[in-house]
Design an enzyme around this catalytic site. Structure first.
Site: not given
Ligand code: FMN
Length: 366
Positions: A61, A148, A259, A290
């Site tokens: 996603p 970030r 993530h 992932d």
């Protein structure tokens, strides 16, 4: 694409050490070749969650994919159907739950973020149910969006604010800017209805990227389990104890992920946690993985270390950003070929036969 968009896809939390570590650790894992097995015929199909998929990987996603290329969401959906792989639609996607289900049918899963409004979140769940989604995935590793630094520097935020810096960035990328304007500037489409009767800038009210999402707890998960009638998955688990607790609450599958290093910069490499979680939840409990996977051998390594299925995120957006639909087709083909070639080298005809015995552990002599 403009620097701001590339950095949104490519960037991660803090110093980006978790993001780098994910890839470095995966790269350092070695597979032991096995010889003299007839591997002339090899199959890339994989069963997962009571269904056979065309390939052992799918599309993770990702919010606002249309920022990389006009209509990227639709391109991803078409590819998911063509290759019979799952596509997980994000809560923050630039297409709606209903559009994506129409485009991708059973190949579409829905990922849920629970924001400040419980009512809106549960309405998203209702819509996913009514649209016929088979899989609901609750993401639990974003209690708060991390810092970030590239996004902060670029002034990237959703809803968008376009100042001088952003304007110059867009002006340097006229093809992207004109294409994006022509297709309509992407918004978080799942939320437009909730504010449709209000003035246009209220359209975004229900989705603010940096709002806190830390309210959900184990009780929320139990409530969701009761409400969601089909497959429920929890995404973003790294601690084996949490994995066991998720399983104990009747969740159907676990998604091991950090993530992509976009949340806790000091998190362990997700691939390090995978075998520990497999051991904690036992064989047979569905695990998807992932974080850091960039090639076919990475997928094979994750399967060998206990995953049943693997997802990739930015890899697909880099491909679309480079060459649209053709780019995406190419990377899916390349990943499949890389898996197949690795299988030939490790003497496996079927993905089910990939197990921990293929991982080479370097023995240190005393
Ligand atoms: C641009 C972008 C947007 C993302 N948006 C979401 C999201 O909306 N929901 C979610 O659960 N994960 C989201 N993720 C995380 C991915 O689903 C996935 O966990 C991560 O990218 C995998 O690690 P990798 O980047 O190393 O492949 C996003 C990742 C990227 C790169």
């Amino acid at each position: 694409m403009p620097r701001m968009m590339f950095d949104y896809v490519d960037g991660a939390a803090g110093n980006e050490s978790a993001s780098r570590l994910n890839c470095q650790v995966l790269d350092a894992i070695r597979l032991l070749p096995r010889v003299l097995v007839n591997v002339e015929e090899r199959s890339l199909t994989k069963s997962f969650l009571d269904r056979e998929w065309g390939l052992p990987f799918g599309i993770a996603p990702m919010g606002m994919c249309n920022l990389t290329w006009p209509g990227a969401d639709a391109i991803l959906a078409q590819a998911a159907v063509r290759h019979d792989i799952p596509l997980c639609l994000s809560t923050a996607a630039s297409s709606t739950i209903e559009q994506t289900r129409t485009r991708a049918g059973d190949n579409a899963w829905f990922q849920l973020y629970v924001g400040h409004s419980n009512e809106v979140s549960m309405d998203l769940v209702r819509r996913a149910n009514e649209a016929g989604y088979e899989v609901l995935m609750l993401t639990v590793d974003v209690p708060q969006v991390s810092q970030r630094l590239r996004d902060l520097k670029n002034g990237f935020q959703i809803p968008f604010r376009i100042g001088t810096r952003q304007f110059l960035d867009f002006a340097r990328h006229p093809a992207w800017s004109l294409g994006t304007l022509a297709a309509g500037v992407p918004v978080t489409e799942n939320f437009t209805d909730y504010a449709a009767s209000e003035s246009s800038d209220k359209v975004f009210k229900a989705w603010i990227r940096n709002e806190g999402r830390g309210r959900i707890d184990w009780q929320f998960l139990e409530m969701l389990r009761e409400r969601w009638p089909r497959t429920l998955m929890v995404k973003g688990v790294l601690a084996p104890a949490d994995a066991v607790a998720v399983k104990e609450r009747g969740v159907d599958a676990l998604y091991v992920s950090n993530h992509g290093g976009r949340q806790l910069d000091s998190a362990p490499a997700a691939i390090h946690m995978l075998p520990l979680i497999r051991r904690a939840v036992g064989e047979g409990y569905p695990i998807i993985f992932d974080s850091g996977v960039r090639n076919g051998e990475g997928i094979v390594k994750a399967l060998a270390l206990g995953a049943d299925f693997v997802m990739l995120g930015p890899a697909f957006l880099y491909a679309i950003g480079a060459d649209g639909e053709r780019g995406l087709e190419k990377i899916i083909k390349v990943l499949g070929e890389e898996i197949s070639l690795a299988m030939a080298q490790i003497g496996r005809r079927d993905l089910i036969a990939i197990d921990g015995s293929l991982i080479y552990e370097h023995e240190i002599e005393e």
